[in-house]
Scaffold this active site. Structure first.
Site, PDB file in Angstrom:
ATOM      1  N   ASP A 188       0.825  -1.210   0.000  1.00 21.45           N
ATOM      2  CA  ASP A 188       0.000   0.000   0.000  1.00 21.45           C
ATOM      3  C   ASP A 188       0.862   1.265   0.000  1.00 21.45           C
ATOM      4  OD1 ASP A 188      -2.429   1.424   0.046  1.00 21.45           O
ATOM      5  OD2 ASP A 188      -3.312   0.055   1.502  1.00 21.45           O
ATOM      6  N   GLU A 237      -0.569   2.027  -5.102  1.00 21.49           N
ATOM      7  CA  GLU A 237      -0.324   3.448  -4.815  1.00 21.49           C
ATOM      8  C   GLU A 237      -1.436   4.336  -5.374  1.00 21.49           C
ATOM      9  OE1 GLU A 237       1.739   6.191  -7.197  1.00 21.49           O
ATOM     10  OE2 GLU A 237       0.033   5.245  -8.136  1.00 21.49           O
ATOM     11  N   TRP A 238      -2.578   3.696  -5.748  1.00 21.16           N
ATOM     12  CA  TRP A 238      -3.843   4.378  -6.041  1.00 21.16           C
ATOM     13  C   TRP A 238      -3.817   5.206  -7.327  1.00 21.16           C
ATOM     14  CZ3 TRP A 238      -2.722   7.163  -0.935  1.00 21.16           C
ATOM     15  CH2 TRP A 238      -2.552   6.232   0.096  1.00 21.16           C
ATOM     16  N   GLY A 239      -2.793   5.000  -8.160  1.00 19.65           N
ATOM     17  CA  GLY A 239      -2.709   5.747  -9.407  1.00 19.65           C
ATOM     18  C   GLY A 239      -2.218   7.162  -9.268  1.00 19.65           C
ATOM     19  N   ASP A 247      -9.800   3.688  -3.970  1.00 20.93           N
ATOM     20  CA  ASP A 247     -10.493   2.483  -3.519  1.00 20.93           C
ATOM     21  C   ASP A 247     -11.916   2.403  -4.051  1.00 20.93           C
ATOM     22  OD1 ASP A 247      -8.253   1.911  -2.138  1.00 20.93           O
ATOM     23  OD2 ASP A 247      -9.175   1.875  -0.156  1.00 20.93           O
TER      24      ASP A 247
END
Length: 520
Positions: A163, A196-198, A218
């Site tokens: 994460d 890393e959520w983009g 998310d």
């Protein structure tokens, strides 16, 4: 994992992706650790439990049991992964992570052993920061990469989700490369999921770093969230491929916040996009309908197709979206997806998918299982928030280049991404150079898939059973050796075996030939 700060993503890039526009950066070379040649299939507990008390050893063992008893393992689900909150808030005196004895009294190694005994694989979670994302502040991997990788390897971990919380402003590429290198030195093959959520457009740099990377914030169990993730991810097709996948987050199927039609759309689009299929619902509680969605082998086959192509958007108008996905046997998958609030007719054509010409095609609806013939039109009345998912096949038979015979100097080379089979016939650069197939009639047409990266056509004579039936047939330039097209010639083949040969008539030799389709 659900965490509000993760919704901050690369908005400008996602606006392009939502429109179906393919971003222009050149994909990096892939991480070649031999893992995840097709997108991972499995389970992660976060969407259903987060850090609630029912996230524990008993639950995870139960999920592994259900993978076997409910037939999920049989259709390809493999990874049983645990998310945040598995550890104590502090490392031990040796600096190692410690499993929470209340949640996991047997420890992580024993749990991994239990999962492995079922013929499954086990995954774990940490963050590329000083702490993980949960507010309790469990220790992260930043500065402990090799120690943690070695510990995970000693436990028998097969998959790591890494994460992005509490990253202390350290450069993302630096942090994720450090764990990549640590995993490589751990002595155990561990699939590597970059979460890393983009935020830093990982699709432009993560292929040589991880096996998959999150392209979005998310997901949550509602239509607006799910379809938003699909819109953000669908313009990134050029970056996905075997061993390196775009990840629009885990599945919500079975968690109860969407309708059955919306869940089928969710599953359909994730399969079309070659996305990871990681179940996010508590399988001990889901309905039979949810199991039927998750176990649809025809849809799973699209996701797991060995060619590894993510679908592209053929058209997107007012929330009516057509996706097309190239499959390894030359078929196409076509999704007609209605993002609007009303039933609408959505249409495209076989020719728009690039499948090549044929007198007729077969359309199989992968949800209803009904099949029908079409001369090229693909159209359906699609209810609100639903998706009609077809597998499109040419009538007739396909003969791959790797089954052909070549004259001296010709080779069958590894196929370029995006087209049929595993190889193409690269004939010698000489007049008289030939490629030859053994085929079965009856047939009325021969269609050759080919590439010609030169500026001039490469003509050939076409012979059937030793008799030339067409002379100096041009195979025009396609613009690049990785850009493919088709040439079709009408023939009359009787029932039974035949030999089809194409022979170059110039010193340049024939075009590169990918396949021969024999159509009735």
């Amino acid at each position: 994992m659900s965490f509000l700060r993760r919704t901050a993503v690369a908005a400008a890039a996602f606006a392009l992706a939502a429109s179906g526009t393919v971003l222009s950066q050149t994909p990096a070379s892939a991480l070649e650790n031999g893992l995840l040649r097709t997108p991972p299939m499995g389970f992660n507990n976060w969407n259903s439990t987060q850090c609630k008390a029912d996230f524990n050893e008993t639950m995870i063992r139960g999920i592994a049991d259900l993978f076997v008893s409910k037939g999920l393992k049989d259709v390809g689900y493999q990874y049983v992964n645990i998310d945040d909150c598995w550890a104590l808030p502090s490392r031990n005196s040796a600096g190692n992570l410690v499993p929470d004895p209340a949640r996991f009294p047997g420890g992580i190694k024993a749990l991994a052993d239990y999962v492995h005994a079922k013929g499954l694989k086990f995954g774990i979670y940490t963050s590329a920061g000083t702490k993980t994302c949960n507010k309790a502040g469990f220790p992260g991997g930043l500065g402990h990469e090799q120690q943690d990788a070695n510990l995970f390897a000693s436990w028998g971990v097969d998959y790591l989700k890494y994460d992005n919380c509490n990253n202390q402003g350290v450069d993302a590429q630096q942090r994720y490369k450090a764990m990549r290198d640590a995993l490589a030195k751990s002595g155990r093959p561990i699939a590597y999921s970059i979460c890393e959520w983009g935020q830093n457009q990982p699709w432009t740099w993560a292929a040589p770093v991880g096996n998959l990377w999150r392209t979005t914030g998310d997901i949550s169990d509602k239509w607006s969230s799910m379809i938003g993730k699909a819109q953000a991810n669908r313009g990134l097709a050029q970056y996905a491929g075997p061993g390196h996948w775009n990840d629009p987050d885990m599945l919500e199927v079975g968690n109860g916040g969407m309708t059955a039609a919306e869940y089928r759309t969710h599953f359909s689009l994730w399969a079309m996009m070659a996305a990871p299929l990681l179940i996010g619902s508590d399988l001990r509680k889901v309905s039979d309908d949810s199991f039927s969605i998750l176990k649809n082998a025809d849809v799973i086959a699209l996701d797991q197709d060995p060619l590894g192509k993510q679908a592209t958007v053929l058209s997107s108008t007012g929330g009516l979206v057509v996706y097309s996905k190239v499959l390894s046997n030359g078929d196409r998958a076509v999704a007609l997806s209605n993002e609007t609030a009303s039933t609408a007719t959505i249409s495209t054509s076989a020719s728009a998918t690039g499948i090549g010409s044929a007198s007729s095609y077969t359309l199989k609806d992968l949800w209803s299982k009904a099949s029908r013939a079409t001369t090229g039109t693909i159209s359906a009345s699609v209810p609100s928030h639903a998706t009609v998912l077809y597998r499109l096949s040419r009538s007739g038979s396909r003969y791959e280049a790797e089954s052909a015979s070549l004259s001296a100097g010709g080779t069958v080379d590894a196929n370029h991404a995006g087209f049929s089979g595993t190889g193409f016939a690269n004939g010698a650069n000489a007049a008289g150079s030939y490629v030859e197939w053994q085929v079965t009639g009856p047939a009325s047409a021969l269609t050759f898939g080919y590439a010609n990266g030169t500026a001039a056509a490469r003509p050939v004579d076409i012979a059937v059973d030793g008799t030339v039936v067409a002379t100096d047939v041009p195979f025009p330039a396609t613009g690049a050796w990785t850009t493919w097209s088709t040439v079709t010639r009408q023939v009359a083949l009787a029932a039974g075996p035949h030999t089809v040969r194409v022979t170059a008539t110039t010193v340049d030799g024939p075009a590169n030939l990918d396949y021969l389709d024999v159509s009735p």
